[in-house]
Enzyme design. Structure first.
Site, PDB file in Angstrom:
ATOM      1  N   PHE A   1      60.646  94.790  93.392  1.00 28.80           N
ATOM      2  CA  PHE A   1      60.408  93.684  94.312  1.00 28.80           C
ATOM      3  C   PHE A   1      58.919  93.676  94.633  1.00 28.80           C
ATOM      4  O   PHE A   1      58.405  94.576  95.303  1.00 28.80           O
ATOM      5  CB  PHE A   1      61.203  93.808  95.611  1.00 28.80           C
ATOM      6  CG  PHE A   1      60.951  92.643  96.532  1.00 28.80           C
ATOM      7  CD1 PHE A   1      61.588  91.435  96.326  1.00 28.80           C
ATOM      8  CD2 PHE A   1      60.052  92.747  97.573  1.00 28.80           C
ATOM      9  CE1 PHE A   1      61.338  90.340  97.150  1.00 28.80           C
ATOM     10  CE2 PHE A   1      59.794  91.664  98.405  1.00 28.80           C
ATOM     11  CZ  PHE A   1      60.445  90.455  98.186  1.00 28.80           C
TER      12      PHE A   1
ATOM     13  N   ASP B   1      52.137  99.504  93.783  1.00 29.63           N
ATOM     14  CA  ASP B   1      52.444  98.563  94.862  1.00 29.63           C
ATOM     15  C   ASP B   1      52.971  99.363  96.052  1.00 29.63           C
ATOM     16  O   ASP B   1      54.117  99.781  96.083  1.00 29.63           O
ATOM     17  CB  ASP B   1      53.490  97.555  94.379  1.00 29.63           C
ATOM     18  CG  ASP B   1      53.858  96.534  95.458  1.00 29.63           C
ATOM     19  OD1 ASP B   1      53.544  96.771  96.643  1.00 29.63           O
ATOM     20  OD2 ASP B   1      54.483  95.510  95.116  1.00 29.63           O
TER      21      ASP B   1
ATOM     22  N   LYS C   1      51.554  94.307 104.696  1.00 28.81           N
ATOM     23  CA  LYS C   1      52.454  94.590 105.800  1.00 28.81           C
ATOM     24  C   LYS C   1      51.776  95.378 106.912  1.00 28.81           C
ATOM     25  O   LYS C   1      51.140  94.805 107.767  1.00 28.81           O
ATOM     26  CB  LYS C   1      53.723  95.263 105.286  1.00 28.81           C
ATOM     27  CG  LYS C   1      54.562  94.341 104.387  1.00 28.81           C
ATOM     28  CD  LYS C   1      55.945  94.843 104.187  1.00 28.81           C
ATOM     29  CE  LYS C   1      56.735  93.966 103.210  1.00 28.81           C
ATOM     30  NZ  LYS C   1      56.951  92.590 103.682  1.00 28.81           N
TER      31      LYS C   1
END
Length: 408
Positions: free
Chosen positions: A149, A234, A263
């Site tokens: 993801f 990531d 984030k």
């Protein structure tokens, strides 16, 4: 006359009904309407309190409205919020210097969202492949992992294996090869002279906090180095203290060529993301080839710098390590009692619930009724990722509520 309704005291049920009419249905939130928050606690419009054990998918690693981060934002709001990158601003250099030093890399490409960071890394890797590695024009490939993801743009869903992310959004962008996660032999077989980069999550978050075998990340680093391609990690969900170290790759003392952050980098205050990389890699970008009006804006840079300062103390990494033991012990005690398995590192866990007890959504809704916020992922799996500011007592209280709902 205004087209925007004035803020009125509407109930949770009224606000949810209004969202159903006015908002696209691309999310299926739990039926709670949060109005206020501080630390690890949130409050809905009726004043009911909930313990937040999701932390905005790690965007709130430092809790809601951390005083240092709110102070940094307030100070900057009184000075300057946006210039665009047409001009320099006085906050950006310090942010980039601090983030590069924190991660052990050289240069920063500031963006806004995690998906933008991934898209930027794809562009940089391809350009590096053509200009440095010598791959023929338009032939560069990037190897990714099954179950990944990395965001929801059309390019990113092109290499997703989640049909809910892909279905109905083709045609898809070519140039990606998908291999099983945690399989070094398959990865090695997929790499060839056209490979620009290998892009993986050190821990797969959306897939259910899937942790690879010890040595996997070291193997990825070795394979990419020998093949002369880039290793892109990531760490948008796994980075910045969540797993008990600054970065998840730190568990194997691995340094990627490009690191993707987001984030928590915005402290739950503003959207901030970044590609952090070796100088020779990011130097392939030249003026006019890539950009973002809001990327690197002074408000984001001020908050991002405050986040870097918090992490530089080591306190939050240490808290995630110490409280991670509490989390693992609590989940181990529930295994066989409604929990069929779990994966945890630091203050991050994917918990597989016995399907006979309920789906992940069922368990999340039952916990909501007990004043605990978590979120389901695939099937009967829930994710637990509380702010790193949670106390042992609060964490144990959340686990006690999980035990209660599993026993129903």
């Amino acid at each position: 006359m205004t087209l925007t309704p004035e803020r009125t005291e509407r109930s949770s049920a009224e606000l949810i009904r209004a969202e159903e009419t006015a908002l696209a249905h691309n999310y299926h939130p739990l039926p709670v309407v949060v109005a206020r928050a501080e630390g690890v606690w949130v409050e809905d419009v009726e004043g009911r309190r909930y313990l937040d054990m999701l932390a905005g998918y790690s965007a709130l690693n430092f809790g809601h409205r951390h005083p240092d981060l709110i102070a940094a934002a307030h100070r900057q709001l009184d000075e300057l919020t946006l210039t665009s990158r047409a001009f320099h601003n006085d906050r950006l250099a310090g942010f980039a210097e601090g983030l590069a030093a924190l991660t052990g890399l050289d240069m920063v490409l500031p963006m806004n969202t995690g998906a933008e960071a991934v898209e930027s890394a794809v562009k940089v890797a391809r350009k590096w492949a053509y200009e440095v590695k010598g791959v023929a024009p338009d032939r560069a490939t990037i190897v990714v992992a099954d179950g990944n993801f990395h965001g929801r743009t059309t390019t990113i869903v092109s290499f997703s294996t989640d049909e809910s992310a892909r279905g109905g959004f083709g045609p898809f962008t070519p140039g990606f090869r998908v291999v099983p996660y945690n399989d070094l032999a398959a990865l090695e077989a997929a790499i060839d002279d056209t490979t620009a980069a290998v892009l993986v999550e050190p821990i797969q978050g959306e897939a259910g906090v899937v942790i690879p075998d010890d040595g996997y990340l070291t193997g990825v680093r070795d394979l990419t180095r020998r093949a002369g391609c880039l290793f892109i990690a990531d760490e948008i969900q796994s980075g910045l203290g969540r797993t008990g170290t600054t970065l998840a790759v730190d568990h194997e003392s691995v340094l990627p060529d490009m690191l993707l952050l987001g984030k928590a980098l915005g402290g739950g205050v503003v959207p901030v993301s970044a590609v952090v990389a070796r100088r020779d890699v990011l130097s392939v970008l030249r003026p006019g080839e890539h950009g973002s009006t809001f990327g690197g804006n002074p408000l984001s840079a001020a908050v991002g710098s405050a986040v870097v300062d918090l992490l530089a103390t080591g306190e939050y990494q240490r808290r995630a390590r110490d409280l991670g033991t509490v989390l693992r012990d609590g989940l181990a005690a529930l295994t066989g009692r409604g929990v069929v398995g779990f994966r945890a590192r630091g203050l991050w866990a994917g918990v597989d619930v016995d399907p006979a007890v309920g789906t992940g959504r069922d368990i999340s809704e039952r916990l909501l009724a007990e004043g605990i916020l978590v979120k389901d992922t695939h099937g009967s799996t829930i994710r637990i990722a509380p702010p790193l500011t949670i106390t042992a007592e609060e964490l144990q209280g959340g686990l006690a509520s999980l035990e209660k709902v599993l026993g129903r």
